[in-house]
Scaffold this active site. Structure first.
Site, PDB file in Angstrom:
ATOM      1  N   SER A 116       0.833  -1.202   0.000  1.00  0.00           N
ATOM      2  CA  SER A 116       0.000   0.000   0.000  1.00  0.00           C
ATOM      3  C   SER A 116       0.867   1.251   0.000  1.00  0.00           C
ATOM      4  CB  SER A 116      -0.856  -0.013   1.268  1.00  0.00           C
ATOM      5  OG  SER A 116      -1.490   1.228   1.459  1.00  0.00           O
ATOM      6  N   TYR A 140      -1.836  -0.285  10.414  1.00  0.00           N
ATOM      7  CA  TYR A 140      -2.099  -0.896   9.104  1.00  0.00           C
ATOM      8  C   TYR A 140      -0.882  -0.753   8.183  1.00  0.00           C
ATOM      9  CZ  TYR A 140      -3.504  -1.213   4.281  1.00  0.00           C
ATOM     10  OH  TYR A 140      -3.528  -1.535   2.955  1.00  0.00           O
ATOM     11  N   LYS A 144       1.977  -3.555   6.553  1.00  0.00           N
ATOM     12  CA  LYS A 144       2.297  -3.705   5.124  1.00  0.00           C
ATOM     13  C   LYS A 144       3.812  -3.624   4.896  1.00  0.00           C
ATOM     14  CE  LYS A 144      -1.538  -4.788   3.510  1.00  0.00           C
ATOM     15  NZ  LYS A 144      -1.735  -6.036   2.728  1.00  0.00           N
TER      16      LYS A 144
HETATM   17  C1  WQD Z   1      -9.068  10.228   0.240  1.00  0.00           C
HETATM   18  C2  WQD Z   1      -9.120  11.741   0.417  1.00  0.00           C
HETATM   19  C3  WQD Z   1      -9.564  12.437   2.672  1.00  0.00           C
HETATM   20  C4  WQD Z   1     -13.702  10.975   2.854  1.00  0.00           C
HETATM   21  C5  WQD Z   1      -6.548   5.408   2.675  1.00  0.00           C
HETATM   22  C6  WQD Z   1      -5.443   4.673   3.349  1.00  0.00           C
HETATM   23  C7  WQD Z   1      -4.546   4.063   2.326  1.00  0.00           C
HETATM   24  C8  WQD Z   1      -5.318   3.200   1.355  1.00  0.00           C
HETATM   25  C9  WQD Z   1      -6.434   3.959   0.760  1.00  0.00           C
HETATM   26  C10 WQD Z   1      -5.583   0.848   1.964  1.00  0.00           C
HETATM   27  C11 WQD Z   1      -8.418  12.215   1.689  1.00  0.00           C
HETATM   28  C12 WQD Z   1     -10.665  12.849   1.756  1.00  0.00           C
HETATM   29  C13 WQD Z   1     -12.407  11.280   2.490  1.00  0.00           C
HETATM   30  C14 WQD Z   1     -14.652  12.048   2.922  1.00  0.00           C
HETATM   31  C15 WQD Z   1     -12.945  13.592   2.271  1.00  0.00           C
HETATM   32  N1  WQD Z   1      -5.923   2.078   2.021  1.00  0.00           N
HETATM   33  N2  WQD Z   1     -12.032  12.553   2.207  1.00  0.00           N
HETATM   34  N3  WQD Z   1     -14.236  13.305   2.617  1.00  0.00           N
HETATM   35  O1  WQD Z   1      -6.815   8.430   3.322  1.00  0.00           O
HETATM   36  O2  WQD Z   1      -5.981   8.747   0.964  1.00  0.00           O
HETATM   37  O3  WQD Z   1      -6.002   6.495   1.956  1.00  0.00           O
HETATM   38  O4  WQD Z   1      -7.228   4.527   1.803  1.00  0.00           O
HETATM   39  O5  WQD Z   1      -4.634   0.346   1.470  1.00  0.00           O
HETATM   40  O6  WQD Z   1      -3.629   3.302   2.987  1.00  0.00           O
HETATM   41  O7  WQD Z   1      -4.705   5.567   4.145  1.00  0.00           O
HETATM   42  O8  WQD Z   1      -8.131   7.500   1.346  1.00  0.00           O
HETATM   43  O9  WQD Z   1     -10.457   7.485   0.583  1.00  0.00           O
HETATM   44  O10 WQD Z   1      -9.973   7.807   3.048  1.00  0.00           O
HETATM   45  O11 WQD Z   1      -9.453   9.631   1.463  1.00  0.00           O
HETATM   46  O12 WQD Z   1     -12.626  14.748   2.014  1.00  0.00           O
HETATM   47  O13 WQD Z   1     -15.834  11.857   3.238  1.00  0.00           O
HETATM   48  O14 WQD Z   1     -10.492  12.108   0.580  1.00  0.00           O
HETATM   49  O15 WQD Z   1      -9.285  13.442   3.600  1.00  0.00           O
HETATM   50  O16 WQD Z   1      -7.810  13.438   1.387  1.00  0.00           O
HETATM   51  P1  WQD Z   1      -6.680   7.914   1.966  1.00  0.00           P
HETATM   52  P2  WQD Z   1      -9.580   8.048   1.637  1.00  0.00           P
END
Ligand code: WQD
Length: 315
Positions: A116, A140, A144
Site C-alpha cells: 500500500s 495498518y 504492510k
Molecule cells: C481520500 C481523500 C480524505 C472521505 C486510505 C489509506 C490508504 C489506502 C487507501 C488501503 C483524503 C478525503 C475522504 C470524505 C474527504 N488504504 N475525504 N471526505 O486516506 O488517501 O487512503 O485509503 O490500502 O492506505 O490511508 O483515502 O479514501 O480515506 O481519502 O474529504 O468523506 O479524501 O481526507 O484526502 P486515503 P480516503
C-alpha cells in the site's frame, strides 16, 4: 498452464484479480475466509477454499501444484488498525508468516504481495518513488511494511521471485456486480451521503494545494487488477524482487472528485467543507515509471471511469 493461489480472492480487489488471472490462461485457487469476502464473487471457473491464511495446514494443501501466490487477504481499515493494532498484527503479519511458511514447506517459487501507499506515511515529496523513505503512520501501514520485509528476507534465503505492489487510492468497479461493498474511502462515502440525503464532506480546504483540498492518485480497480497479472507474468519469467507503485501518476483533489461525481449524477452534489481529518498528507501521487518499465503496464482509465463505474455498481 500454470496454477495460482489467490488469497482474498472473494474481496473487492480479489474478485477482479481472479477474473483477470483466469483470462490470462491460468488456473486459479481462491483461498478466502469470507470474513469480508463474498462467495458469489468467486468466478465459477476458480476453485474456492474457505479458510484463513492463518491456517498454515490449509494453505499448504491449497498450494499443491501451485506456481505462484497473489496475496491479498488482509485487514485494511486504517482507523480500525489504530483502535485494534494487535488484530492487525495478528491478521496481516501473522497471515504473511503463515503463508510464507507454507510456501517454504512446499517450495512455491513465485509471489505477488499486496502492499500500500500507506507505507510512505506523510511523503517528503510527490510524486513519490519506490526508493523514498518508508514511514507508515498507522499500524495498518506498519503491517504492510513488515510484510514486504518478510517476503524480501525469505527471498534472500531461498529462491523466491516476488513483486510487492504498493496500491494508491483504488476505486471503481470492473462490472456492476463487483463494486466496493465497504464505505471506508472517499468515493463510496460520497455515494453513501447522497443515498442518505446528506451533503458529502470535504475534509480540509486549507491544504497547500491549488484548491486547498487533498490530492490523491486514484486508480481504477481494473487497472490495478491488470497490474497483478503483469506482475505474475514477470515473476514467472524472471527471478526478481521489487516493490512497485501502482497508481496513475496523476493526482486529483477531493474537490475534483466531487466535481466528477456531480457530472455523473447530473447535479451539483453540494459538497461542504469541514475540518481536516487527522493524519491526512496534503498530496500523495505515485511515480509510476518503474512499474511501466518492469511490468510493461500502465493505467488506462481516468477518474470519470472510476466514478461512473462505482456509481453503476453502488448498492
Ligand atoms: C481520500 C481523500 C480524505 C472521505 C486510505 C489509506 C490508504 C489506502 C487507501 C488501503 C483524503 C478525503 C475522504 C470524505 C474527504 N488504504 N475525504 N471526505 O486516506 O488517501 O487512503 O485509503 O490500502 O492506505 O490511508 O483515502 O479514501 O480515506 O481519502 O474529504 O468523506 O479524501 O481526507 O484526502 P486515503 P480516503
Amino acid at each position: 498452464m500454470s496454477r495460482w493461489l489467490l488469497t482474498g480472492g472473494a474481496g473487492y480487489i480479489g474478485s477482479h484479480v481472479a477474473r483477470d488471472l483466469l483470462t490470462s490462461g491460468r488456473e486459479v485457487v481462491v483461498l478466502d475466509d469470507l470474513s469480508s469476502g463474498i462467495r458469489e464473487r468467486v468466478p465459477g471457473d476458480a476453485e474456492l477454499v474457505v479458510a484463513s491464511v492463518l491456517d498454515t495446514e490449509a494453505v499448504r494443501r491449497a498450494l499443491e501444484g501451485v506456481t505462484g501466490v497473489v496475496h491479498l487477504a488482509a485487514k485494511k481499515a486504517v482507523g480500525e488498525s489504530v483502535e485494534m493494532p494487535l488484530m492487525y498484527y495478528r491478521e496481516n503479519v501473522g497471515g504473511v508468516t503463515s503463508l510464507l511458511q507454507a510456501m517454504d514447506d512446499v517450495g512455491t517459487p513465485c509471489m505477488v504481495y499486496s502492499s500500500s501507499a500507506a507505507v510512505y506515511g506523510e511523503p517528503p515529496w510527490s510524486p513519490i518513488s519506490e526508493d523514498s523513505p518508508l514511514a507508515p503512520l498507522s499500524p495498518y501501514g506498519e503491517t504492510k511494511v513488515i510484510g514486504e520485509w518478510m517476503v524480501r528476507d525469505v527471498a534472500a534465503a531461498r529462491e523466491l521471485s516476488w513483486v510487492a505492489l504498493r496500491y494508491f487510492n483504488v476505486a471503481g468497479a470492473g462490472s456492476p456486480d463487483l463494486g466496493d461493498p465497504s464505505v471506508n474511502n472517499l468515493i463510496p462515502m460520497v455515494f453513501r451521503a447522497l443515498d442518505q440525503g446528506e451533503a458529502p464532506q470535504i475534509f480540509g480546504t486549507d491544504y497547500p494545494t491549488p484548491d486547498g483540498s487533498c490530492i490523491r492518485d486514484y486508480i481504477h480497480v481494473s487497472d490495478l487488477s491488470a497490474a497483478h497479472v503483469a506482475a505474475a507474468d514477470l515473476v514467472e519469467r524472471e527471478l526478481v524482487g521489487v516493490a512497485l507503485n501502482v497508481g496513475t501518476g496523476v493526482g486529483s483533489s477531493v474537490a475534483e472528485v466531487m466535481d466528477a461525481v456531480s457530472s455523473v449524477v447530473g447535479r451539483d452534489v453540494g459538497a461542504v467543507a469541514v475540518g481536516r481529518r487527522a493524519g491526512d498528507p496534503p498530496e500523495l501521487v505515485a511515480q509510476v515509471e518503474r512499474a511501466q518499465e518492469m511490468l510493461g503496464w500502465s493505467a488506462q482509465r481516468g477518474l470519470a471511469d472510476m466514478v461512473e463505474s462505482a456509481y453503476a455498481a453502488r448498492r
